[in-house]
Design an enzyme around this catalytic site. Sequence first.
Site, PDB file in Angstrom:
ATOM      1  N   GLY A 206       0.826  -1.218   0.000  1.00 59.58           N
ATOM      2  CA  GLY A 206       0.000   0.000   0.000  1.00 59.58           C
ATOM      3  C   GLY A 206       0.848   1.251   0.000  1.00 59.58           C
ATOM      4  O   GLY A 206       2.051   1.192  -0.219  1.00 59.58           O
ATOM      5  N   ASN A 207       0.219   2.376   0.208  1.00 62.62           N
ATOM      6  CA  ASN A 207       0.966   3.638   0.295  1.00 62.62           C
ATOM      7  C   ASN A 207       0.328   4.536   1.344  1.00 62.62           C
ATOM      8  O   ASN A 207      -0.709   4.207   1.911  1.00 62.62           O
ATOM      9  CB  ASN A 207       1.044   4.321  -1.083  1.00 62.62           C
ATOM     10  CG  ASN A 207      -0.321   4.657  -1.622  1.00 62.62           C
ATOM     11  OD1 ASN A 207      -1.047   5.444  -1.043  1.00 62.62           O
ATOM     12  ND2 ASN A 207      -0.701   4.028  -2.740  1.00 62.62           N
TER      13      ASN A 207
END
Length: 421
Positions: A206-207
């Site tokens: 993810g980020n």
Amino acid sequence: MRIILGIGGGIAAYKAAMLLRLFTEQGHDVVPMPTRSALRFVGEPTWEALSGHPVNTSVFEDVESVNHVRQAERADLVVVAPATADLMARVVGGRADDLLSATILTATCPVVFAPAMHTQMWENPATRRNVAQLREDGYTVIDPAVGRLTGHDSGAGRLPDPREIYRRALAAASSAGAALPDLTGCRLVVTAGGTREALDPVRYLGNRSSGKQGIAIAQAAADLGASVELILAHTEVSAPEGSEKLRIRRVSSALELENAVGEALGDGRSVDGVIMTAAVADFRPRSVAVSKIKKDPSADDAPTLELVRNPDILRGLVEAKSRGEHGAFLVGFAAETGSEDHTVAELGESKLVSKGADMLVVNEVGTDLVFGQDQTAATILVREAEEIRSEAVVGTKIDLARRLMTRVASHLNIGSRTARG
Ligand code: CTP
């Protein structure tokens, strides 16, 4: 933005040279306008070399162009730093006895004063009255900093740090009673948040996107009357409540987001704009394990992740538009830090060209210009004929959302309503 930088006759005039650099590095066109006494502190060559504009101090120079009127009409912002007690007194009195005071009297754009003087002068009742009057007349006056003054004395009266003046000046420009567009009848698709690429049923890549900016844009657009489809990936903040104007569709991965954008565009004829605020993962694991990936207790080795490229959704939209499959105005977002060789604005301009979007919002990250989670510093870059126009916005994410909507509306040829924000 075109900025007139007025420079009063005080020792802090040298700091205005740094302020000028901050503005030009962000792509602004700065016209320096020192008073005659300011030139005794810092000379014409400095202002001319840093700005690329000739320096005039009197209304009797360049008379044929009626310079003070021409400059005032073309300016988006006037910043006076340092503003001396005398200069402010002259503005309060409506005087127009040099080019700078005549220009301020003519200007209709926001005007910001950054005073600098000795504490006794700042605290004198005449100066206090003048500052109060300037504020009442709609000018922004930044309080001076407290600290070391010219001599051995210290106290209130020091010119604030050029970065602070920069931040306050741009905030004044972006929130200055701009007419807001009426987006009734307009259909927009906004993506927000960060995608997650599954590795197995419990893990993902993810980020750190919080989703705040995209949500602010979707809400600002809906508040202005647009019908908005918000395609929302993962966020750190709770999702807004949907409404008749704001439909929310939740997605997780880049492929789901791409699919949702495609469906929202439908036959491509009815959507006016797509604003790609989402942080989309460029890569995903080649395969997703159907059950949780286990470690082998008898071995030290770790699995190697094999990644494949995700589609570039924005680029896909640009290509589809060039094939005539839709006519939506396309806005991308990018996060950049400046480097030794390139300013944030330059990096943004080349990304706007390489992505092929109609507009790009470049978020300046990694500098102390971004204060806290709700604040942002960004440059809106837009293609206009052969040129790329830029506008810097410093303020809250809602300020940026409103400015962006105003710019998008002007490109969709949507008029303003009288509401002022
Ligand atoms: N974007 C997209 N699809 C992707 C990646 C990004 O549509 N697979 C969109 C984002 O929503 C954003 C813009 O493209 O509007 C960002 O462009 P990108 O070049 O990916 O930005 P950076 O992450 O800044 O790129 P780089 O790290 O390559 O500089």
